[in-house]
Write an enzyme that holds these catalytic residues in place. Structure first.
Site, mmCIF file in Angstrom:
data_model
loop_
_atom_site.group_PDB
_atom_site.id
_atom_site.type_symbol
_atom_site.label_atom_id
_atom_site.label_comp_id
_atom_site.label_asym_id
_atom_site.label_seq_id
_atom_site.Cartn_x
_atom_site.Cartn_y
_atom_site.Cartn_z
ATOM 1 N N LYS A 53 0.839 -1.201 0.000
ATOM 2 C CA LYS A 53 0.000 0.000 0.000
ATOM 3 C C LYS A 53 0.873 1.250 0.000
ATOM 4 O O LYS A 53 0.601 2.215 -0.725
ATOM 5 C CB LYS A 53 -0.934 -0.005 1.219
ATOM 6 N N GLN A 97 -4.842 -1.682 9.486
ATOM 7 C CA GLN A 97 -4.628 -2.987 8.837
ATOM 8 C C GLN A 97 -5.182 -4.110 9.718
ATOM 9 O O GLN A 97 -4.893 -4.172 10.915
ATOM 10 C CB GLN A 97 -3.123 -3.190 8.586
ATOM 11 N N ASP A 120 -11.318 3.373 4.412
ATOM 12 C CA ASP A 120 -11.625 1.946 4.275
ATOM 13 C C ASP A 120 -13.133 1.695 4.381
ATOM 14 O O ASP A 120 -13.600 0.601 4.082
ATOM 15 C CB ASP A 120 -10.919 1.142 5.383
#
Ligand code: NDP
Length: 285
Positions: A53, A97, A120
């Site tokens: 990422k 994460q 997200d």
């Protein structure tokens, strides 16, 4: 029939090239988009994802920071860091994460992210907004799948879509997005009786179960669009999806490979959401 392969790498490259211009435009005005990634613990796969990422951010002109914590960090310490990042003008998007260490309550961590930085799409507000069809940031993996369907001209409206898996990050939001586009949606779980009876009726089959090659050619309808979200590492170190690619590609109409299908699109949607968050922040200045 041999299925058309849905090339996630190609689509991702095209989208990133288009969005890079928007990131550059913001940077020229002193508002380079910024993403902060939180990682806690030593899960090797998570570390690879986070590195990928960060690399994708650099390539797209996005500033990125990685905030690393040990496995036994307290939830309060991580939430305090998120609250600092909420106030940090350099940062437009915050990503936590997964998986977090077992002593964490994921929902509390997601709820501490400022809604306008929740790239997200896991904050309870965004989850609710998705259910009413007004998501600020749609979750990246299902959003990427919807883009793939659109780019390959696969109709959704009126089609029977079957989603295997009901996780909060893939299965449930995937089903909601397909429903939003007027598909008739069935969701299957580990408790579903006779899974094949459902998957064989799917015009669009999205599989997100985390079970290597669980979907065989006998379980799909001829000509179906088969989207494989699963990423499984086999004992020999290779990656495989939840779909038995070699047999299913001979019967499906469309199929995504693993790797090189949904994965690159997930990261791309994260980049797009971060750039969009920066554009919104700039408009509000
Ligand atoms: P979870 O483990 O959270 O959820 C798996 C879901 O699959 C559960 O709802 C489970 O049902 C269901 N399931 C498991 N076995 C069966 C079965 N035999 N029949 C029907 N349903 C079943 O996984 P995630 O949603 O987080 O991830 C799924 C997969 O997608 C993983 O391989 C993951 O690595 C991958 N992934 C890939 C991404 C990408 O970018 N390509 C992004 C995110 C995830 P139940 O709820 O009843 O237990």
């Amino acid at each position: 029939m041999t299925a058309k392969i849905m090339d996630g790498n190609l689509l991702a490259r095209e989208m990133r090239a288009a969005w890079k211009g928007r990131a550059q435009h913001l940077a020229e005005q002193g508002s380079q988009p910024g993403l902060a990634v939180i990682i806690a613990g030593n899960d090797p796969a998570s570390r690879i994802y986070v590195r990928n990422k960060a690399k994708a951010c650099v390539e797209t002109g996005i500033y990125s920071e990685i905030h690393e914590f040990s496995e036994n960090v307290s939830q309060d310490e991580v939430i305090r860091r998120i609250q600092e990042l909420n106030e940090n003008l350099r940062i437009n998007g915050i990503l936590v994460q997964l998986p977090l260490p077992p002593h964490f309550e994921n929902d509390k961590v997601f709820a501490s992210i400022a809604v306008e930085k929740d790239v997200d799409g896991f904050h309870p507000y965004n989850v609710g907004a998705l259910a009413t069809g007004n998501a600020i940031f749609p979750p990246c993996t299902p959003h990427g799948v919807m883009h793939m369907l659109e780019k390959y001209g696969i109709p959704v409206e009126g089609q029977h879509a079957v989603v295997v898996g009901r996780s909060n990050i893939v299965g449930k939001p995937m089903a909601l997005m397909l429903l939003q586009k007027s598909a008739t949606v069935t969701i299957c779980t580990s408790k579903t009786r006779d899974l094949a009876e459902h998957t064989r009726r799917a015009d669009i089959l999205v599989v997100a179960a985390g079970k290597p090659r669980m979907i065989s050619a006998a379980m799909i309808k001829a000509g179906a669009a088969v989207i494989d979200v699963g990423i499984n590492r086999l004992p020999d170190g290779s990656l495989t999806g939840d779909v038995d690619f070699d047999s299913v590609k001979e019967k499906a109409g469309y199929i995504t490979p693993v790797p090189g299908g949904v994965g690159p699109m997930t990261i791309t949607m994260l980049l797009c959401n971060t750039i969009e968050a920066a554009e919104r922040a700039q408009t509000q200045c």
